[in-house]
Design an enzyme around this catalytic site. Structure first.
Site, PDB file in Angstrom:
ATOM      1  CD  GLU A  18      -3.777   5.981  10.664  1.00 15.38           C
ATOM      2  OE1 GLU A  18      -2.563   6.022  11.403  1.00 15.38           O
ATOM      3  OE2 GLU A  18      -3.661   5.173   9.388  1.00 15.38           O
ATOM      4  CG  ASP A  43       0.017   0.248   2.072  1.00 17.46           C
ATOM      5  OD1 ASP A  43      -0.386   1.473   3.103  1.00 17.46           O
ATOM      6  OD2 ASP A  43       0.226  -0.646   3.403  1.00 17.46           O
ATOM      7  CG  ASP A  57      -6.038   4.583   7.549  1.00 18.81           C
ATOM      8  OD1 ASP A  57      -6.377   4.589   8.793  1.00 18.81           O
ATOM      9  OD2 ASP A  57      -4.867   4.453   6.928  1.00 18.81           O
TER      10      ASP A  57
END
Length: 312
Positions: free
Chosen positions: A172, A81, A170
């Site tokens: 986080e 990625d 995503d």
């Protein structure tokens, strides 16, 4: 010290759970001077000097590693990625080295679009590498539904062509402030469900969720005490009611787990409590090289089937 599955080089092993304060450092971040959240009101401004990104920092030219990068496990598939600061051109070389899939950053919040996304996304596709897009969530900048729309409208959609993976959310550490974006676990579960619901409405499939167990358990938590039977959030006019989202609802999304160690380790509670398995394991962050390495938890045939049906 361990042998990296992609580079075939020995490197120091960092336990992901010990890297909490530094985790966001390898993620490409954009910026927006002042942010107002429709659901949370005025929030702290994002710093004018955020983590290096494609607009404020340099670029990293990345070349394919020499040799075969196929994981030793016969039912695993290698992938990478990248984000906007990464420059990849030799897609044929990456495929020849054994990289079967790629996720690249498309958007962040409701304010940033990766300027290199189109070339990264189509470059991989044209050489037969299965590709996917991810969205870096900033719950402080807009609602989950608004960010899902922004993501889908700027490259994060899905097509059942066997070469495009569902988009990834995503979730986080907040690089701009408090670890959990100054949100309670209930607010965070609601925000994520809002994103997931809108993404599914726009594309017909659930997004993959990228996270780390320590962050998820701390910021999202686990609570199955209330929610609608299908996990959707009831609406009253334009104001979203506060409800608790069942674990079983969010755990229906495929899990992309980040843990830089020699093993996958414990999954976030929502998935582990239901005996679900991870879909992708991000096993190393090669910051200096401009990419992260990943292993799909299945065969190449299963990966292609996921790209074809949008389901695991």
């Amino acid at each position: 010290v361990k042998l990296n599955a992609v580079t075939k080089k020995w490197q120091y092993e960092i336990d992901y759970n010990s890297r909490v304060p530094l985790f966001s450092g390898h993620i490409e971040i954009s910026q927006k001077p002042n942010v107002t959240s429709p659901s949370l009101g005025v929030v702290k401004p994002i710093p004018t000097n955020p983590t290096t990104d494609a607009t404020t920092g340099g670029t990293t030219v990345v070349t394919p590693p020499s040799g075969d990068v196929t994981p030793s496990e016969p039912t695993s598939v290698a992938g990478i990625d990248i984000s906007g600061h990464t420059v990849l051109s030799d897609w044929a070389g990456w495929k020849e080295a054994g990289v079967a899939f790629l996720y690249t950053k498309a958007t962040e919040g409701d304010y940033y679009k990766n300027p290199k996304f189109a070339s990264q996304y189509t470059g991989a596709y044209d050489k037969g590498i299965i590709r996917g897009a991810y969205h870096f969530a900033n719950p402080s900048s807009a609602t989950g539904a608004q960010q899902a729309d922004f993501f889908v409208s700027n490259g994060g959609g899905w097509s059942n062509d066997g070469k495009t993976l569902p988009g990834a959310l995503d979730m986080e550490w907040n690089p701009y402030g408090s670890m959990c974006f100054d949100m309670t676990q209930t607010q965070m579960r609601t925000w994520i469900n809002d994103f997931v619901t809108q993404y599914r409405t726009r594309t017909g499939v659930n997004p993959m969720i990228y996270t780390a167990s320590i962050w998820w358990n701390r910021c999202v938590g686990t609570d199955a005490s209330a929610a609608g039977s299908n996990g959707t959030l009831p609406q009253t006019g334009t104001t979203q009611q506060a409800v608790v989202v069942k674990d079983s609802v969010l755990a229906q999304n495929p899990l992309w787990l980040a843990r830089y160690s020699s093993s996958v380790g414990p999954l976030p509670t929502m998935w582990s409590s239901q005996n679900r398995k991870h879909a992708i394991w991000q096993n190393a962050a090669l910051d200096a090289k401009g990419y992260d390495t990943n292993i799909f938890n299945g065969s190449l045939t299963q990966l292609r089937a996921y790209a074809t049906t949008g389901k695991l």
